[in-house]
Design a protein around this motif. Structure first.
Motif, PDB file in Angstrom:
ATOM      1  N   LEU A   1       0.845  -1.192   0.000  1.00 30.63           N
ATOM      2  CA  LEU A   1       0.000   0.000   0.000  1.00 30.63           C
ATOM      3  C   LEU A   1       0.878   1.239   0.000  1.00 30.63           C
TER       4      LEU A   1
ATOM      5  N   ARG B   1       0.622   5.763  -0.080  1.00 25.53           N
ATOM      6  CA  ARG B   1      -0.226   6.942   0.073  1.00 25.53           C
ATOM      7  C   ARG B   1       0.241   7.956  -0.964  1.00 25.53           C
TER       8      ARG B   1
ATOM      9  N   ASP C   1       0.760  11.425  -2.274  1.00 23.14           N
ATOM     10  CA  ASP C   1       0.886  12.731  -1.638  1.00 23.14           C
ATOM     11  C   ASP C   1       1.178  13.777  -2.701  1.00 23.14           C
TER      12      ASP C   1
ATOM     13  N   TRP D   1      -3.186  17.845  -1.854  1.00 27.43           N
ATOM     14  CA  TRP D   1      -4.109  16.737  -1.577  1.00 27.43           C
ATOM     15  C   TRP D   1      -3.317  15.499  -1.215  1.00 27.43           C
ATOM     16  N   GLN D   2      -3.831  14.768  -0.246  1.00 28.29           N
ATOM     17  CA  GLN D   2      -3.186  13.523   0.151  1.00 28.29           C
ATOM     18  C   GLN D   2      -4.205  12.408  -0.006  1.00 28.29           C
ATOM     19  N   GLY D   3      -3.878  11.449  -0.864  1.00 30.93           N
ATOM     20  CA  GLY D   3      -4.805  10.364  -1.166  1.00 30.93           C
ATOM     21  C   GLY D   3      -4.792   9.281  -0.109  1.00 30.93           C
ATOM     22  N   PRO D   4      -5.782   8.421  -0.174  1.00 29.32           N
ATOM     23  CA  PRO D   4      -5.827   7.314   0.791  1.00 29.32           C
ATOM     24  C   PRO D   4      -4.785   6.251   0.450  1.00 29.32           C
ATOM     25  N   GLU D   5      -4.559   5.362   1.388  1.00 33.21           N
ATOM     26  CA  GLU D   5      -3.622   4.266   1.141  1.00 33.21           C
ATOM     27  C   GLU D   5      -4.286   3.233   0.254  1.00 33.21           C
ATOM     28  N   LEU D   6      -3.745   3.076  -0.928  1.00 32.40           N
ATOM     29  CA  LEU D   6      -4.226   2.086  -1.885  1.00 32.40           C
ATOM     30  C   LEU D   6      -3.032   1.349  -2.462  1.00 32.40           C
TER      31      LEU D   6
ATOM     32  N   TYR E   1      -3.508   2.482  -8.017  1.00 32.77           N
ATOM     33  CA  TYR E   1      -3.128   3.829  -8.441  1.00 32.77           C
ATOM     34  C   TYR E   1      -2.690   3.846  -9.905  1.00 32.77           C
TER      35      TYR E   1
END
Length: 107
Positions: free
Chosen positions: A31, A33, A35, A39-44, A49
């Motif tokens: 996973l 994140r 960055d 904006w900071q995206g969720p852990e995927l 991604y």
């Protein structure tokens, strides 16, 4: 005759890219994140991604190419109208020339 070959090649390409995508997703389960500056995206997962960025890029490319396509279609319609108008004018000139020759030939 070549339609079936085109379909077979297309199916093979689709299966190949799906297999590569599944293999990439299996090999990269970690996973991350995302960055960005504001904006900071969720852990995927890395694969998700990658798929999202590819899909976003494909959508942007379709939008850009559709704008170009619509412009060229508008240009084709405009030029077709001009061609029709020029053909009508040419026909009128030919008819006028023929009637003028006929009237001067009778004299």
């Amino acid at each position: 005759m070549l339609k079936w070959l085109k379909r077979v090649v297309l199916i093979i390409l689709i299966v190949f890219f799906l297999a590569v995508g599944v293999f990439f997703a299996i090999r990269n389960p970690q996973l991350i994140r995302l960055d960005l500056v504001f904006w900071q995206g969720p852990e995927l997962s890395v694969a998700l991604y990658s798929i999202l960025s590819f899909s976003f890029g494909a959508c942007v490319a379709l939008l850009v190419s559709s704008v170009s396509y619509l412009r060229s279609e508008r240009q084709v319609r405009l030029l077709s109208k001009r061609l029709d108008k020029a053909n009508k004018e040419l026909d009128q000139l030919r008819k006028a020339s023929i009637t003028q020759e006929l009237s001067s030939g009778k004299e």
